[in-house]
Design an enzyme around this catalytic site. Structure first.
Site, PDB file in Angstrom:
ATOM      1  N   HIS A   1       0.927  -1.216  -0.023  1.00 14.21           N
ATOM      2  CA  HIS A   1       0.160  -0.043  -0.076  1.00 14.21           C
ATOM      3  C   HIS A   1       0.749   1.247  -0.117  1.00 14.21           C
ATOM      4  CE1 HIS A   1      -4.419  -1.700   1.145  1.00 14.21           C
ATOM      5  NE2 HIS A   1      -3.456  -2.659   0.648  1.00 14.21           N
TER       6      HIS A   1
ATOM      7  N   ASP B   1      -5.702   6.225   2.408  1.00 13.27           N
ATOM      8  CA  ASP B   1      -5.751   4.698   1.908  1.00 13.27           C
ATOM      9  C   ASP B   1      -7.352   4.224   2.308  1.00 13.27           C
ATOM     10  OD1 ASP B   1      -5.725   1.985   1.951  1.00 13.27           O
ATOM     11  OD2 ASP B   1      -3.559   2.126   2.096  1.00 13.27           O
TER      12      ASP B   1
END
Ligand code: UDP
Length: 460
Positions: free
Chosen positions: A22, A117
């Protein structure tokens, strides 16, 4: 596009979920923003910051730390696993992220936007608290995001059974085994199912929905989802020097939790002829069973090709005892490698991979045929697309115990390395590689979307 003409550049605080898969895409998006005149600060957890200092951190982006409540040990330190970790991260993370916003304000360098995120939807609450723009960033494919969305909105009811008619707008007909593991086996790890489904709890309130894919790769899905949200594709988030080459110093991610064995890998590859090496990696998180490891090991050996295999230090005890000694002439096993350099090396002929989303986008961008061996999470759906939608590789089949046998490993490697199938895959990969470059290059779909995002920030 021209750099913004105002006294101060707009400032984005970028908040990735603290895992390698990520951080990489959100860091790359940050570099694109900086290139277009935006100031970016990457907010990572203290634990990742400490760890990365043991690895490498050479990126041009400013880094600040927040806390997930486990500064010394990260998620592993939460005795109750993710069920305990995620709520604490939300609580401590929100406070420390807000602290950063205040600190920048006091420094005369105020934050304008939080890019958070999708795994951390509380990023939007912090943005709203300060009246900032909130942009959610999905690091996974739109296909996978769309499946989770349909679980969230109740269209896909879990558990799925053989009788469930799995129809999701924009997706091809799917079997249960093609679904992300949290959806196909919902009882296996409920906190993670909750995490991926909850990405959609407040997505409708975000000012932007950014996705790490590109329009032509998932056209129908992107068009469908863009009707519901202000969705923009901004990928693939691969360092520019592997794509459009407009960001001259962007050759690597520059932020590695594990220390890559760069010299050893590159010297070894330099000695091999073109397309003669099988590169094998299961990413930063997957934990294979001892039996599965053994099947892969002997399958690789039996294929008789050279191989470069990334086996993380914690996974190495699972290798068969005599394996290294028996394959010393053909193989190199390392704890971590500079994956992009490796995939771009002329010696690499195929990529045996868990088909994590970053690895898939990297293989696609660099034109390396894949043997997909998905382990869990979104990898199963990625593997379905790799083989049946994009024609980028083959998917290794499991036996009735869910194990990929050594004969299957060997057979898939041979199928991709030699023969007609391999040639056809290479042709398709070339096409996808060109389309990936087109998307991020000047005037491409992703480039235009990033321009639009920046232009709105400047105006606001
Ligand atoms: N990676 C790397 N060296 C390795 C293995 C992986 O640099 O030896 C990088 C890879 O390039 C990718 C990321 O780690 O960017 C892994 O992300 P992915 O989504 O493929 O898998 P995950 O680790 O999240 O399962």
């Amino acid at each position: 596009m021209e750099k913004p003409k105002r006294a101060q550049r707009p400032h984005c605080l970028v908040l990735p979920h603290p895992i390698q898969g990520h951080i990489n895409p959100m860091l790359q998006f940050s570099k694109r923003l900086e290139h277009k005149g935006v100031k970016v600060t990457l907010a990572i957890t203290q634990f990742i910051f400490n760890n990365t200092m043991n690895g490498t951190s050479s990126s041009s982006i400013s880094v600040e730390t927040i806390s997930d409540g486990y500064d010394q040990g990260g998620p592993e330190a939460a005795s109750g696993g993710y069920e305990e970790y995620l709520p604490r991260f939300r609580e401590v993370g929100s406070k420390t992220l807000a602290g950063l916003v205040v600190k920048f304000g006091n420094m005369g360098c105020p934050v304008d936007c939080i890019v958070y995120d999708a795994f951390l939807p509380w990023g939007l609450d912090v943005a709203r608290e300060f009246g900032l723009v909130g942009a959610v960033f999905f690091t996974q494919s739109c296909a996978v995001d769309n499946i989770y969305y349909h679980v969230y909105n109740g269209h896909l009811k879990l558990p799925l059974t053989e009788r469930t008619n799995i129809t999701v707008p924009g997706l091809p007909p799917l079997e249960i085994s093609d679904m992300p593991s949290f959806v196909s086996v919902p009882q296996a790890y409920p906190p993670l199912l909750k995490l991926v489904v909850n990405q959609f709890a407040n997505v409708g309130e975000a000012d932007w929905v950014l996705c790490n894919t590109f329009h032509k790769l998932e056209e129908e899905l992107v068009d469908w989802m863009a009707k519901i949200w202000p969705l923009r594709t901004i990928g693939p988030t691969i360092p520019s020097m592997y794509l459009d080459k407009r960001l001259q110093d962007d050759k690597e991610y520059g932020f590695s939790i594990f220390k890559p064995k760069t010299d050893a890998c590159m010297k070894w590859l330099d000695q091999r002829s073109n397309g003669s090496v099988v590169y094998v990696s299961f990413g930063s998180l997957a934990q294979l069973g001892v039996d599965q490891m053994e099947e892969i090991a002997w399958g690789l050996k039996n294929s008789n090709y050279y191989f470069l295999w990334v086996v993380r230090a914690t996974e190495q005890p699972k290798l068969p005892k005599n394996f290294m000694a028996e394959t010393v002439l053909n193989g190199l096993v390392v704890t971590w490698c500079p994956q992009l350099d490796v995939l771009a090396h002329r010696a690499i002929g195929c990529f045996v991979t868990h088909s994590g989303w970053n690895s898939t986008l990297e293989a696609l961008s660099l034109g390396v045929p894949m043997v997909a061996m998905p382990q869990s999470t979104d990898q199963t759906t990625n593997a379905k697309y790799v083989m049946d939608v994009w024609g980028m590789g083959v998917r290794a089949q499991c036996d009735e115990r869910g194990m990929v046998r050594r004969e299957e490993v060997e057979g898939c490697v041979r199928e991709v390395m030699e023969g007609e199938r391999g040639k056809e895959i290479r042709r398709k990969e070339m096409k996808w590689g060109e389309l990936a470059i087109e998307a991020v290059d000047e005037g491409g779909s992703s480039d235009k979307n990033i321009d639009e995002f920046v232009a709105k920030l400047v105006k606001s």
